[in-house]
Write an enzyme that holds these catalytic residues in place. Structure first.
Site, PDB file in Angstrom:
ATOM      1  N   THR A 165      20.489 -16.819  12.975  1.00 24.31           N
ATOM      2  CA  THR A 165      19.674 -15.803  13.655  1.00 24.31           C
ATOM      3  C   THR A 165      19.187 -16.267  15.018  1.00 24.31           C
ATOM      4  OG1 THR A 165      17.683 -16.587  12.529  1.00 24.31           O
ATOM      5  CG2 THR A 165      18.909 -14.791  11.487  1.00 24.31           C
ATOM      6  N   ASP A 181      12.059 -25.029   9.074  1.00 25.54           N
ATOM      7  CA  ASP A 181      12.178 -26.459   9.394  1.00 25.54           C
ATOM      8  C   ASP A 181      11.116 -26.819  10.429  1.00 25.54           C
ATOM      9  OD1 ASP A 181      12.930 -29.012  10.179  1.00 25.54           O
ATOM     10  OD2 ASP A 181      15.071 -28.561  10.155  1.00 25.54           O
TER      11      ASP A 181
END
Length: 281
Positions: free
Chosen positions: A157, A179
């Protein structure tokens, strides 16, 4: 002498044997394990549409494909003129995206709560994407008529979000336990940034909500700082946030959320509302 099968061999043996198992059997997560994170800047072997009009969602949401009618013929004809491809149209657009959906815990928890809304999990890791797809397939077999509104595909994305969604299409985006990229030189890979927030503003309709949750306070502050600084978003108040049913589900249904719960860690939540675009002068 042939030694014991390694992890890859066991995975292949398991997948090859799935044809002998009932369609209702849920996949075993241990055969779809993969590294926790993937480099979003790598050139992964990805398939993505040239534009949202080129995307055929019919295999992901077969229960929502337009029936054989004049409406379908008109919709498909228009799509084919625009794209030059035979694209089947759905009765409605996808409205909810779970970016970095992991093993699909949030996706399958929201699907029964929002049965009339199309939800899409987007995950960059191959094996994890396959697990979610198999999980949804088994849930559909277990519960006929349910989970037809949920699907998952492999996507990056950070590079291709506008290829899948048109302007103001989405009502909700979830960014759950992304993350953290702790090192300063890795901050450019964080899923929230000045540039990416403009892409979220493009695909989210005014009044739509972006949901964020993390167990890393520094990342929480980073995401809040960048959304607060963006002219298209405002922070949702805590009272409204805690009354949101999706927040309650988001806190407890993701795999990372459950892990944080087991470790008695903290969860930091923030919601951001897409503002109306200012009038042209």
């Amino acid at each position: 002498m042939v030694g014991p099968a390694n992890k890859r061999q066991k995975r292949e043996e398991y997948k090859n044997s799935k044809g002998d198992k009932p369609a209702t059997e849920l996949p075993k997560k241990k055969f779809y394990r993969q590294r926790a994170h993937a480099n979003p800047f790598s050139d992964h072997q990805l398939t993505y549409p040239a534009s949202p009009e080129h995307m055929d969602w019919s295999s992901h949401y077969p229960a929502f494909v337009l029936e054989n009618s004049q409406e379908q013929i008109d919709a498909e004809s228009e799509a084919n003129v625009q794209t030059g491809l035979a694209v089947k149209r759905l009765k409605q657009d996808i409205e909810v995206a779970d970016i970095g959906c992991g093993f699909g815990g949030l996706l399958v928890a929201l699907a029964p709560i929002m049965p009339d809304t199309l939800l899409l999990g987007m995950e960059i890791r191959t094996q994890v994407t396959e697990y979610v797809q198999e999980r949804i397939k088994a849930l559909r077999a277990q519960h006929p008529g349910q989970y037809e509104n949920a699907a998952c595909l492999r996507a990056n994305t950070m590079k291709f979000l506008p290829n899948f969604f048109k302007k103001h299409q989405l009502s909700k985006i979830f960014l759950c336990f992304p993350d953290p990229h702790f090192k300063a030189r890795k901050h450019k890979a964080r899923i929230v940034s000045t540039t990416l927030n403009s892409e979220y503003a493009f695909v989210v309709r005014p009044g739509g909500i972006i949901y964020t949750i993390t167990d890393v306070e520094d990342l929480h502050n980073w995401m809040a700082q960048h959304f607060n600084a963006h002219p298209s978003f405002e922070r949702v108040g805590e009272e409204e946030q805690e009354a949101d049913e999706c927040v309650k589900v988001m806190r407890v249904e993701t795999e990372e959320g459950k892990k944080v719960e087991r470790n008695q860690g903290q969860k930091f939540v923030a919601l951001f509302r897409r503002l109306e675009d200012p009038p042209w002068r």
